[in-house]
Design an enzyme around this catalytic site. Structure first.
Site, PDB file in Angstrom:
ATOM      1  N   THR B 101       0.813  -1.216   0.000  1.00  0.00           N
ATOM      2  CA  THR B 101       0.000   0.000   0.000  1.00  0.00           C
ATOM      3  C   THR B 101       0.842   1.260   0.000  1.00  0.00           C
ATOM      4  O   THR B 101       0.483   2.271  -0.596  1.00  0.00           O
ATOM      5  CB  THR B 101      -0.909  -0.001   1.247  1.00  0.00           C
ATOM      6  OG1 THR B 101      -1.635  -1.217   1.269  1.00  0.00           O
ATOM      7  CG2 THR B 101      -1.884   1.156   1.211  1.00  0.00           C
ATOM      8  N   THR B 177       1.640  -4.171   4.318  1.00  0.00           N
ATOM      9  CA  THR B 177       1.501  -4.414   5.755  1.00  0.00           C
ATOM     10  C   THR B 177       1.039  -5.831   6.095  1.00  0.00           C
ATOM     11  O   THR B 177       1.312  -6.311   7.188  1.00  0.00           O
ATOM     12  CB  THR B 177       0.509  -3.411   6.386  1.00  0.00           C
ATOM     13  OG1 THR B 177      -0.744  -3.493   5.709  1.00  0.00           O
ATOM     14  CG2 THR B 177       1.043  -1.998   6.307  1.00  0.00           C
ATOM     15  N   ASP B 178       0.347  -6.508   5.175  1.00  0.00           N
ATOM     16  CA  ASP B 178      -0.229  -7.819   5.515  1.00  0.00           C
ATOM     17  C   ASP B 178       0.795  -8.772   6.112  1.00  0.00           C
ATOM     18  O   ASP B 178       0.535  -9.419   7.121  1.00  0.00           O
ATOM     19  CB  ASP B 178      -0.828  -8.481   4.260  1.00  0.00           C
ATOM     20  CG  ASP B 178      -2.298  -8.184   4.104  1.00  0.00           C
ATOM     21  OD1 ASP B 178      -2.699  -7.057   4.419  1.00  0.00           O
ATOM     22  OD2 ASP B 178      -3.050  -9.089   3.668  1.00  0.00           O
ATOM     23  N   LYS B 254       0.825  -7.449  13.028  1.00  0.00           N
ATOM     24  CA  LYS B 254      -0.312  -6.653  12.563  1.00  0.00           C
ATOM     25  C   LYS B 254      -1.540  -7.103  13.340  1.00  0.00           C
ATOM     26  O   LYS B 254      -1.931  -8.262  13.267  1.00  0.00           O
ATOM     27  CB  LYS B 254      -0.509  -6.854  11.059  1.00  0.00           C
ATOM     28  CG  LYS B 254      -1.613  -5.977  10.475  1.00  0.00           C
ATOM     29  CD  LYS B 254      -1.670  -6.029   8.940  1.00  0.00           C
ATOM     30  CE  LYS B 254      -2.714  -5.046   8.430  1.00  0.00           C
ATOM     31  NZ  LYS B 254      -2.794  -5.005   6.961  1.00  0.00           N
TER      32      LYS B 254
END
Lengths: 436, 436
Positions: B101, B177-178, B254
């Site tokens: 992202t 970020t995943d 996360k």
């Protein structure tokens, strides 16, 4: 009394009876408290003492001396199941024991904890429970909760339903903590209930000095007497004995391996806080009230459901394996908003073609699955994957087992998964619902 | 400029150039900001504007009018890779883009986000980066992080090592970020580093008005200039742009699908907080200092590692499947203190007999695995299972991949798993380390 042989001789030697306040000395340590009855099947050579803190402790009599501090009344703490006193002015609460730490004693040879207490022992070990209600106690099974299986959920639901139809004003289930939230979700889907069904447990065994069983049990009884007619988990809300929280059964999760305040509402607030034996309901919470629902039991469940965590390097073979082996449904714990590596997507399509529902959840735990944001998510939707919304992965897994028990039809199962059956979806997210 | 066709005509029509402060009107909305250069491969028909908040926004020119507010300087925000200005008084930071992202733009046709920016675009879109350092920018690959695979960890580690050996004073990796925490753990095990290696990303794409990419990137550069010579994740610490946290790469996860402050240290505190462009190091943290380690690269990794979540009803067949399929190791995400249903234990014994290491972690995430408390845990230890201590399940999975790359010998792998290689175990637990 149930003390035998060594323990019995020891107690007779010091002139001590169950109910007496006694002091036991062992080297530099001494314990003062009320001598409790021992659970059946307990090992010989140990005494159980209730400390003034409310905690029960098991003391090996080896190398100890004892003295009588004050004679006590036996009746209140030593009775058989049929003898538990009843008071017609009090509500009738059913206590169902399934095992777990709340009903465990330490094996002093190995230091390990075994589930041994029965529901009746729970009342014996926590005599102040009698101030709150009349009890019908029942030991359903006696296992550590890591050994719970879907078939036990069915048995528990049926037993609870039978208690409710026989007039219980509320039900408390003593349960191991490891899989308590899975059972809570299962009972939430299986039972529509006119009365509270409260699951509780302990992170320290009932006969350990630091056991949290006492407050959890008493607060659960208070919750079971309330007007919250839902399946809830009642457990410590902080590191000390200040208060407990009541969590909705479909929105709760064990979040710490050892802390007492391990259970947390995920993507939701607790329904109520119980402090100083008073229940304070969250005014924003829209819960089912006592008597609002008729009792309805729906225990049909499909056990052949896969539950797969996604990770970098996961092979699509693992999805194929589940399809090949005849699994009826699969829950994926994806990353982020509900993603997986793109090599899995063809296997999702195969599952859809074979009418095997696949449900996406997130290993983030907090937040909501949203597969519309990224290109990968859109491909996953196109492959027929159902969004688990803001359900925990564990609740989604239990719900899919249950949904597949309700219907063989792929579209009907999809519809059930997207309907809010037992408050498992939150309608909106609050910034308060993160790490709280 | 890279604007073409429709966009180019539009800008020429209004006499606007890159670097100008412009105002675009669209029905009831108007945007004022600096006209930025577009990333290559961008769709025609859109402008990118940097708002005064620091956020970049993509505006479709359809049905808009525009006006010039103030002529601006082109050079600072429009240059090719070789033209990025350098200042010999500043440190040299290497920026490696992997996609995600942070380097994404919205596909305005579908609303979905695609990874499209390159590292060079990142500097173009965040020209204030030039105040902090000189940059060597490199687009390593351009994928969403759910598609990261262990082989990409290797490639990233080698690229970073090459930058460091060529004199980089710090490295910033732009990453989705995943799976950022998986990559952070992998780089932590693969690299001993004399300089900071900082992984960052965004929860909103760089050209969205609410993008968090800007502060995360700048704070990452500040961290990359610091004396913390570890692999860290630098991401938002709150819901607004007040500060970021620097998390140890092996202790971070996360925890929310969509919040900007999704990354959290698990069973640890963040190493540092970066606020108002100043880094405040946690005084209790024992971190590796700049220059303390020589550069060491050790990217050997075994990809055939299973990662299995335990749940009520799990079949031992899953474990057997992994053994039959030639998996070299298995990480279990157990319940509570590190438990599984007892039907799995025989399969663990088989794995041990075949010299396949099995590592136990907890799906609670917080707290420490301790298999000595309950009888089930003791049986699991007796079946040869290795404790994952207080590692996250994700870090344990990455570490086992790496340990199996280091050695074929079962006992050596067990020893590596029990050694603290990159701060993945906390020596003691703090009550502050829960849900923080």
């Amino acid at each position: 009394m149930t003390y035998k042989e060594l323990s019995k001789d020891y107690l007779e030697n010091y002139g001590l009876s169950i109910g007496d306040t006694i002091k036991v000395h062992k080297e530099d340590i001494s314990y003062t408290g009320i001598l409790l009855d021992r659970p059946e099947d307990a090992d010989d050579g140990y005494l159980v003492i209730k400390l003034s803190s409310g905690y029960n402790i098991g003391v090996a009599i080896d190398n100890t001396t004892a003295e009588l501090i004050e004679k006590g009344d036996k009746p209140k703490i030593g009775y058989d199941e049929e003898e538990i006193p009843t008071d017609p002015s009090k509500q009738n609460i059913s206590i169902v024991s399934t095992g777990g730490t709340v009903s465990s004693v330490i094996d002093y040879r190995t230091g390990a904890v075994h589930p041994k207490f029965t529901a009746s022992d729970l009342v014996k070990a926590n005599p102040e429970l009698l101030d709150y209600a009349n009890y019908n106690v029942k030991a359903l099974y006696n296992i550590l909760s890591e050994n719970m299986k879907p078939e036990y959920w069915v048995k528990a639901a049926e037993e609870i339903a039978s208690d409710i139809s026989e007039g219980a004003d509320g039900v408390v289930i003593a349960h191991g903590t490891d899989t308590m939230h899975y059972t809570a979700a299962a009972l939430s889907f299986m039972l529509k209930t006119p009365v509270p069904i409260i699951i509780t447990g302990a992170q320290r065994s009932s006969d350990r000095p630091s056991s949290d069983a006492n407050i959890n049990l008493i607060d659960s009884v208070i919750a079971a007497k309330s007007d919250i007619a839902e399946v809830c988990v009642c457990m410590h809300g902080s590191l000390n004995d200040e208060y407990t929280y009541l969590h909705r059964g479909t929105k709760v999760r064990k979040m710490h391996t050892s802390r007492r305040d391990t259970f947390r509402s995920i993507n939701a607030q607790p329904i109520a806080k119980i402090q100083n034996k008073k229940i304070n309901v969250n005014p924003e919470y829209n819960y089912v009230k006592r008597g609002e629902n008729e009792l309805e039991v729906n225990t049909a469940i499909e056990e052949k459901v896969g539950f797969i965590k996604s990770f970098p390097g996961i092979s699509e073979e693992f999805i194929e394996y589940h399809i090949d082996k005849g699994y009826k449904g699969i829950v994926i714990e994806g990353t982020g908003l509900g993603h997986v590596p793109d090599n899995l997507i063809e296997s999702f399509k195969r599952a859809a073609d074979e009418k095997i529902p696949v449900v996406m959840t997130s290993q983030c735990l907090y937040g909501r699955v949203n597969m519309n944001v990224y290109s990968t998510g859109r491909e996953i939707i196109d492959a027929g994957v159902i969004s688990g919304m803001d359900m925990t992965p564990e609740t989604a897994y239990v719900k899919l087992c249950w949904a597949l028990g309700q219907s063989d039809d792929y579209d009907e199962v999809k519809e059930i998964m997207q309907n809010n059956i037992a408050g498992e979806f939150s309608q909106k997210s609050s910034i308060k619902d993160f790490l709280n």
